[in-house]
Motif scaffolding. Structure first.
Motif, PDB file in Angstrom:
ATOM      1  N   ALA A 284       1.906 -10.326  -6.992  1.00 36.44           N
ATOM      2  CA  ALA A 284       2.015  -9.075  -6.242  1.00 36.44           C
ATOM      3  C   ALA A 284       3.458  -8.698  -6.001  1.00 36.44           C
ATOM      4  O   ALA A 284       3.822  -7.511  -6.045  1.00 36.44           O
ATOM      5  CB  ALA A 284       1.273  -9.209  -4.912  1.00 36.44           C
TER       6      ALA A 284
ATOM      7  N   SER B  88       0.292 -14.207  -4.764  1.00 34.63           N
ATOM      8  CA  SER B  88       1.312 -13.605  -3.903  1.00 34.63           C
ATOM      9  C   SER B  88       2.569 -13.292  -4.708  1.00 34.63           C
ATOM     10  O   SER B  88       3.181 -12.231  -4.545  1.00 34.63           O
ATOM     11  CB  SER B  88       1.634 -14.556  -2.750  1.00 34.63           C
TER      12      SER B  88
ATOM     13  N   SER C 109      -0.804  -0.190  -0.670  1.00 34.80           N
ATOM     14  CA  SER C 109       0.180  -0.288   0.417  1.00 34.80           C
ATOM     15  C   SER C 109       1.527   0.313   0.028  1.00 34.80           C
ATOM     16  O   SER C 109       2.287   0.766   0.894  1.00 34.80           O
ATOM     17  CB  SER C 109       0.359  -1.751   0.832  1.00 34.80           C
TER      18      SER C 109
ATOM     19  N   PHE D   9      -4.305  -3.936  -3.927  1.00 32.80           N
ATOM     20  CA  PHE D   9      -3.816  -3.846  -2.543  1.00 32.80           C
ATOM     21  C   PHE D   9      -2.346  -3.421  -2.525  1.00 32.80           C
ATOM     22  O   PHE D   9      -1.935  -2.580  -1.711  1.00 32.80           O
ATOM     23  CB  PHE D   9      -3.980  -5.183  -1.833  1.00 32.80           C
ATOM     24  N   THR D  10      -1.556  -3.997  -3.423  1.00 33.10           N
ATOM     25  CA  THR D  10      -0.133  -3.638  -3.500  1.00 33.10           C
ATOM     26  C   THR D  10       0.038  -2.165  -3.839  1.00 33.10           C
ATOM     27  O   THR D  10       0.864  -1.470  -3.242  1.00 33.10           O
ATOM     28  CB  THR D  10       0.564  -4.512  -4.557  1.00 33.10           C
TER      29      THR D  10
ATOM     30  N   LEU E  37      -3.387 -12.266   3.050  1.00 34.78           N
ATOM     31  CA  LEU E  37      -4.104 -13.323   2.337  1.00 34.78           C
ATOM     32  C   LEU E  37      -4.757 -14.364   3.256  1.00 34.78           C
ATOM     33  O   LEU E  37      -5.895 -14.780   3.001  1.00 34.78           O
ATOM     34  CB  LEU E  37      -3.167 -14.012   1.341  1.00 34.78           C
TER      35      LEU E  37
ATOM     36  N   ARG F 155       1.329  -8.837   1.791  1.00 34.92           N
ATOM     37  CA  ARG F 155       0.270  -9.600   1.134  1.00 34.92           C
ATOM     38  C   ARG F 155       0.220 -11.019   1.665  1.00 34.92           C
ATOM     39  O   ARG F 155      -0.843 -11.636   1.704  1.00 34.92           O
ATOM     40  CB  ARG F 155       0.491  -9.596  -0.383  1.00 34.92           C
ATOM     41  N   THR F 156       1.381 -11.573   2.089  1.00 30.67           N
ATOM     42  CA  THR F 156       1.396 -12.916   2.668  1.00 30.67           C
ATOM     43  C   THR F 156       0.744 -12.908   4.045  1.00 30.67           C
ATOM     44  O   THR F 156       0.259 -13.940   4.515  1.00 30.67           O
ATOM     45  CB  THR F 156       2.844 -13.432   2.771  1.00 30.67           C
TER      46      THR F 156
ATOM     47  N   ILE G 155      -5.128  -8.304  -5.533  1.00 30.98           N
ATOM     48  CA  ILE G 155      -3.818  -8.255  -4.875  1.00 30.98           C
ATOM     49  C   ILE G 155      -2.958  -7.157  -5.486  1.00 30.98           C
ATOM     50  O   ILE G 155      -2.159  -6.510  -4.791  1.00 30.98           O
ATOM     51  CB  ILE G 155      -3.107  -9.635  -4.957  1.00 30.98           C
TER      52      ILE G 155
END
Length: 871
Positions: free
Chosen positions: A338, A335, A695, A691-692, A657, A653-654, A688
């Motif tokens: 990211a 996390s 997004s 994903f970042t 996850l 992301r938090t 991650i």
């Protein structure tokens, strides 16, 4: 360059410190004899807690005090709450009104009621008599008011609602779905105050035994100057990169978040320096504040402290402390990775300038930081070998040898630090900002790592209790605070050694006061949350919550998890991390376990607790209550609501996850080896980051919409390869219930056989379903393995009927909600045995191929972009 959002502007330094004080340590600071008296009370509390955690506690403290330490702990907290926190914003801050003195004294006395009248309460079996119940009621009222002052209205309001439900749960105006028979005042007060089921329950016990020592450790470390050292090191390493102040804010907040335990204090402490610098390189007030919020709140999910929730998880989940922080580590680490990438992409997208004129290699910086953390971990581990040799050679005098070696190391590092000037806080508003150079400042605070090494070594390698580990680490910090100034002065040849020693004593007592004042809110939070836990155990409202969520989600697992996450977010609004976790775990953890089992999702309890914990702390970010976002807006001068929404976007992301590790528990390093764990960490880090990129709308260059969608699909594939592999080849094959023994006979040790059970609910009579996991843990025939589970199955007319498990057998608790004596039998509906399935890691191959294709597409676009357009 960014422009500030029009508004009232950032708060002054004095106003910011008042904000932290009013939220964390109490806004009232009377001077003169009264101020000295309150400081003395705080010091006595800190010394009491240190002595309680020491190996000498049973020899120095009376047995009654040790056995009733929770009462003493709460008495100190209530007394200081009424003297340190004014009742209203308009209440005086320079002196303490008479009514506050009275409430402080009465509250402390009633908190000690169980200690003073210990024999009477024990003889009655914890049942309150007519006198006890009124004292308990007054105690609860004073506790709620103290919590309102220290924590804001949210905690007190929630606890009051739950207490009213205890009394009036049978009323007609209570909806049928949550109605219960109600309780008398005597029964309720017995449960809440004179037993260990309510206020003086597990949560307050953890606060007494463990949390205080860690909060004190953080306060002493900050007082010693470690916070400023960590921030400067972060800026020295990252400040010159593009978006460097934001990257340094993330790393600095991670370091200070480990020792502060408060997202609000973390925001203000690091944000006063980082946010102005972020604005200087191009971040808006809202984005700068949001970066600080996201990184500060993330400090609450980072082991080893996790905002004190780690110690509560040990008690609630029933696993060791080392296991808790092992399972929590990977999601927290990736996390933060990211978040660093998020601020990097923000800087690249907006072509932000760098601070200073020093050229720094990003790869070399990342490599250096990775080498430092790896070296630190290796050092903590390597210490076990000389310790083991010395203990074997000199078992009686080993402790003295360790103390001498540690003292020599401390003196050596102090001498090293004395060769350079002490670090002074920088002014981020200065016209010419000179960021520190790591090679010049690293030696200033290397000795701060010694107590951290002692703490990590005792916790992780020796696996001592958290309280004892924190005691020895704090004891070393006491020595550092008292001696660092005079010894440095002596090494430098300065003449004012006596004055330096006096400042060291002032720092020491100041750290004790800060530790106690920082604990007021946490102690009251855990005590007040005990009322909520007590209500759940007394009324069974947890089952009602499960029924409500099941009804609203229609039995859909993903929808159920979304609803639990949303409820955790709502329940956590306005609460500090510790209270937040107690509330959401008490109400929602059981819901996920029960409904998951009914839907075939068998999740380890630690995964469930981490799930609700992650969503609970998001309340610190999310408007309209997000306290950390309001604190960041106060520092930046930006709009609080916009800051909160931006921080929530950065914290996606938090949010994601928990859904990943609920379905893929490998991310929590559950039952994985070292090499497999390293592999999972690498893949999860890539996932991650991908994903970042998806997004944030930027990978190598600005994404097209379909590229963002594909990147998120790649990330999902890396996080959940089982999702796709299970559709290619199901992991289980269905066998007839009558052939359960044969399925167990064929299973290998380590396999898991699933059994779906249906039958009438004990309370409602409605048909319900749950899934049992039969772990094959030893060799033997199928009949022997089934016998070890304590389950008895008999087949009649082709139906596999399940008999009630005997008391104390493995599945007795899991099946107690079924009515085994109803007309409709409890039956085994189906059995699912393990099937041969290809390794799920094969899914990574097409995922990486797709990622490579997206990279090629974007690189081709980058070569066609006109000169000057950021890539």
């Amino acid at each position: 360059m960014a422009q500030d959002t029009p508004g009232r502007g950032p708060l002054s330094e004095e106003e910011l410190q008042d904000l932290v004080a009013s939220s964390d340590a109490g806004a009232r600071s009377p001077s003169g004899p009264v101020g000295t008296f309150l400081a003395a009370i705080a010091i006595v509390w800190s010394l009491f807690q240190v002595l309680l955690a020491s190996p000498l506690s049973n020899y120095v403290l009376p047995a009654d005090i040790v056995n009733n330490s929770r009462q003493v702990h709460l008495a100190f907290a209530i007394f200081l709450a009424y003297t340190a926190y004014p009742a209203l914003k308009s209440s005086p801050r320079s002196y303490i009104p008479v009514q506050d003195w009275v409430m402080a004294a009465v509250g402390a006395f009633i908190a000690l009621y169980g200690l003073i009248f210990y024999e009477k309460i024990v003889s009655s079996g914890g049942l309150a008599d007519d006198t006890d119940k009124w004292f308990a009621l007054v105690g609860l009222i004073l506790l709620f008011e103290g919590a309102r002052r220290a924590l804001g209205p949210a905690m007190a309001v929630i606890a009051t609602i739950f207490l009213l439900y205890v009394f009036f749960g049978a009323s007609d105006w209570v909806p049928d779905v949550i109605r219960w028979k109600g309780a008398s005042l005597q029964k309720a007060m017995s449960h809440m105050w004179t037993t260990s089921e309510g206020v003086f329950g597990i949560a307050l016990g953890v606060s007494t035994k463990f949390v205080f020592l860690f909060v004190l450790f953080g306060a002493m470390l900050e007082k010693a100057g470690a916070g400023n050292y960590f921030i400067k090191m972060a800026f020295g390493a990252l400040g010159h990169l593009r978006g460097g102040p934001a990257k340094a804010a993330v790393v600095g907040s991670a370091a200070t978040g480990l020792i502060s335990g408060s997202s609000i204090a973390n925001v203000v402490t690091t944000g006063t320096f980082t946010i102005p610098l972020m604005k200087r390189v191009g971040f808006t007030s809202e984005k700068g504040g949001a970066v600080e919020v996201a990184s500060s709140v993330n400090g609450q999910i980072m082991p080893p402290v996790m905002g004190a929730a780690a110690f509560l998880m040990v008690e609630y989940v029933g696993i060791s402390y080392v296991a808790v922080i092992t399972h929590a580590f990977l999601p927290a680490a990736i996390s933060y990775i990211a978040l660093v990438y998020i601020v990097h992409l923000e800087a690249v997208k907006n072509n932000m300038p760098t601070l200073g004129d020093r050229v720094v290699s990003l790869g070399r910086t990342i490599g250096g930081m990775a080498a430092f953390f790896a070296g630190f971990a290796l050092l903590c581990y390597a210490v076990k070998f000389p310790v083991g040799w010395i203990t074997a050679l000199v078992p009686e005098g080993a402790a003295w040898i360790f103390a001498v070696v540690l003292g020599i190391a401390y003196l050596g590092l102090l001498w090293f630090a004395a060769q350079v000037p002490d670090l002074e806080p920088d002014d981020p508003m200065a016209e010419d900002v000179r960021l520190p150079v790591v090679a010049e400042i690293y030696r200033c605070g290397l000795y701060f790592l010694l107590p951290i090494i002692v703490l990590v070594y005792l916790l992780m390698i020796e696996q001592k209790s958290p309280g004892l580990s924190a005691f020895w680490a704090s004891a070393l910090l006491f020595v550092i605070l008292l001696t660092q100034r005079p010894i440095k002065a002596a090494f430098r040849g300065e003449s004012d050694i006596v004055m330096a020693a006096r400042f060291g004593v002032i720092d020491f007592f100041g750290g004790l006061v800060d530790g106690a004042r920082n604990m007021i809110g946490i102690a009251l939070a855990t005590a007040t949350a005990g009322v909520i836990v007590g209500t759940v155990t007394l009324t069974g409202v947890g089952q009602v919550m499960a029924g409500l969520v099941e009804f609203m989600s229609g039995g859909n697992l993903v929808l159920m998890l979304l609803m639990v996450g949303l409820l955790s977010l709502v329940l956590g609004m306005g609460l500090p991390t510790t209270a937040n976790y107690i509330v959401v775990s008490s109400l929602m953890a059981g819901v996920v376990v029960q409904l998951g089992a009914e839907g075939g999702l068998l999740v380890p309890l630690i995964a469930v607790h981490l799930f609700v914990f992650y969503f609970g702390i998001m309340a610190d970010v999310t408007p309209p209550v997000g306290l950390a976002s309001f604190a960041a807006a106060a520092v930046s001068g930006g709009d609080a609501i916009r800051t909160g929404f931006t921080a929530f976007f950065y914290s996606l992301r938090t949010v994601i996850l928990p859904f990943m590790f609920i379905f893929n528990t490998d991310l929590l390093l559950i039952d994985v080896g070292v090499l497999q764990g390293v592999f999972i960490f690498v893949v999860a880090s890539i996932a991650i980051l991908v994903f970042t990129a998806g997004s944030m709308g930027w990978f190598l260059t600005r994404n097209r919409i379909y590229e963002s969608v594909l990147l998120i699909l790649v990330a999902f594939s890396l996080f959940r390869p089982d999702f796709f592999m299970d559709r290619i080849q199901p992991p289980f094959e269905t066998v007839e219930p009558a052939k359960l023994e044969q399925a167990l006979d064929r299973a290998e040790v380590g396999d898991e056989v699933r059994m779906v059970v249906t039958g009438p609910d004990f309370l409602t009579g409605d048909t319900k379903e749950t899934t049992l996991l039969l772990a094959v843990e030893a060799e033997g025939s199928g009949a022997e393995r089934l016998e070890r589970t304590g389950l008895t199955i008999r087949t009649e007319d082709g139906v596999a009927k399940l008999e009630q498990p005997m008391f104390g057998t493995p599945y007795e608790q899991r099946l107690k909600s079924f009515d085994f004596f109803a007309d409709t039998p409890v039956t085994v509906e189906s059995v699912k045995a393990p099937a041969d399935q290809p390794p799920q890691e094969l899914i990574f191959i097409p995922a990486f191929v797709l990622l490579g294709l997206i990279a090629l597409l974007q690189r081709a676009r980058m070569t066609k972009q006109p000169e000057g357009v950021p890539a």
